[in-house]
Motif scaffolding. Structure first.
Motif, PDB file in Angstrom:
ATOM      1  N   GLU A  42       0.845  -1.196   0.000  1.00 50.27           N
ATOM      2  CA  GLU A  42       0.000   0.000   0.000  1.00 50.27           C
ATOM      3  C   GLU A  42       0.880   1.246   0.000  1.00 50.27           C
ATOM      4  N   GLU A  55      -3.872   8.923   6.063  1.00 53.27           N
ATOM      5  CA  GLU A  55      -4.739   7.761   5.838  1.00 53.27           C
ATOM      6  C   GLU A  55      -4.161   6.478   6.455  1.00 53.27           C
ATOM      7  N   TRP A  63      -6.198   3.401   8.195  1.00 50.61           N
ATOM      8  CA  TRP A  63      -6.043   2.062   7.604  1.00 50.61           C
ATOM      9  C   TRP A  63      -5.750   1.041   8.699  1.00 50.61           C
TER      10      TRP A  63
END
Length: 298
Positions: free
Chosen positions: A280, A286, A290
């Protein structure tokens, strides 16, 4: 007894490898899709032509194939040599014994490991802020920083994020919901204690160590966990990228790199991305969400 699957669309290759493992609990498969992977401790895959080698998890996979593997392959490779079966057998058993040893020393549960350098304190704050005090696993952090500065960093983070943050101490046992910052000027690794607990080890750096704390050293040490998430944040250089292949060879691993969008310096995340092993790429605002969404699990 270890349960071993031998997989190849070539009947000859299946039989060739089977004879090298006489006496073991072995099942032969001609199609990878027919293998119920969780039932096998080790999978020996002998693909031909351009078959996909990524159909099985790296932490139990041995690939037997001619020639060199692609640079992005981080697993265990044995050259297929029909004229030298003893060499093939020796190398297969070397990897089997290595896998068995790694599994015996595996820590149950999981961990999150974070590495950062220039711009790291602000990025760490952004990543850790969404995490609740009840976060299910421990977090270990290697931030390139001189001695004493990491103590101040840990204290500051502890005041403004939800989870507990502290500077790590030698022989301290890891606890869920706590983030441990490696002391500046030292090397921090995670090791297994005699009673199978995870224990922090703090050591003096070697004279040749470029970084202390080193992201590579910390990341390599968490490979002994049953599953782990590693995060590479902003910073100059490539520290951390060298540990990613070892992590992918171990059991479940997810690798996250901070995106160029938020990284103060894109060196460390970019070096990781260039390995082809990153799962990722996310802006730092973010990454914490996550982790919360995954419950700290890959």
């Amino acid at each position: 007894m270890k349960k071993i699957a031998i997989v190849s669309s070539s009947n000859f290759r299946c039989q060739f490898i089977y004879l090298l493992l006489e006496g073991e609990s072995v099942t032969l498969f001609s199609n990878p899709k027919h293998v119920e992977e969780p039932f096998y401790d080790i999978i020996i895959y002998a693909p031909i032509h351009e078959e996909n080698i990524n159909v099985f998890p790296n932490h139990k996979l041995i690939v037997v194939q001619e020639g060199d593997m692609k640079p992005s392959f981080s697993g265990r490779h044995v050259p297929f040599e029909v004229t030298n079966p003893s060499n093939v057998k020796r190398k297969i058993w070397m990897h089997i014994n290595q896998l068995h040893s790694e599994r015996a020393n595996t820590l149950t549960g999981g961990i999150v490991a974070i590495g950062s350098s220039t711009g790291g304190p602000l990025s760490l704050q952004t990543v850790l802020k969404p995490l609740p005090a009840t976060f299910d696993v421990p977090i270990v952090i290697a931030q390139h920083m001189p001695a004493d500065f990491t103590r101040v960093l840990a204290r500051r983070l502890n005041q403004i994020v939800g989870i507990r943050v502290k500077e790590a101490h030698h022989l301290e046992r890891l606890e869920a919901g706590t983030a441990y910052v490696a002391p500046g000027g030292k090397q921090m690794t995670i090791q297994v204690s005699g009673d199978k607990d995870a224990v922090i080890h703090i050591n003096e750096p070697e004279g040749t160590d470029l970084y202390h704390p080193s992201i590579n050293y910390l990341f390599e040490s968490v490979a002994l966990y049953e599953w782990k998430i590693v995060v590479l944040l902003t910073g100059m250089g490539s520290d951390g990228a060298g540990a990613l292949a070892k992590l992918k060879q171990s059991s479940q691993t997810t690798i996250i790199a901070e995106s160029q969008q938020t990284a103060t310096i894109f060196g460390i995340p970019n070096a990781a991305i260039k390995t082809g092993l990153v799962d990722e790429v996310l802006p730092n605002n973010e990454i914490g969400e996550w982790l919360v969404g995954k419950g700290g699990k890959p």
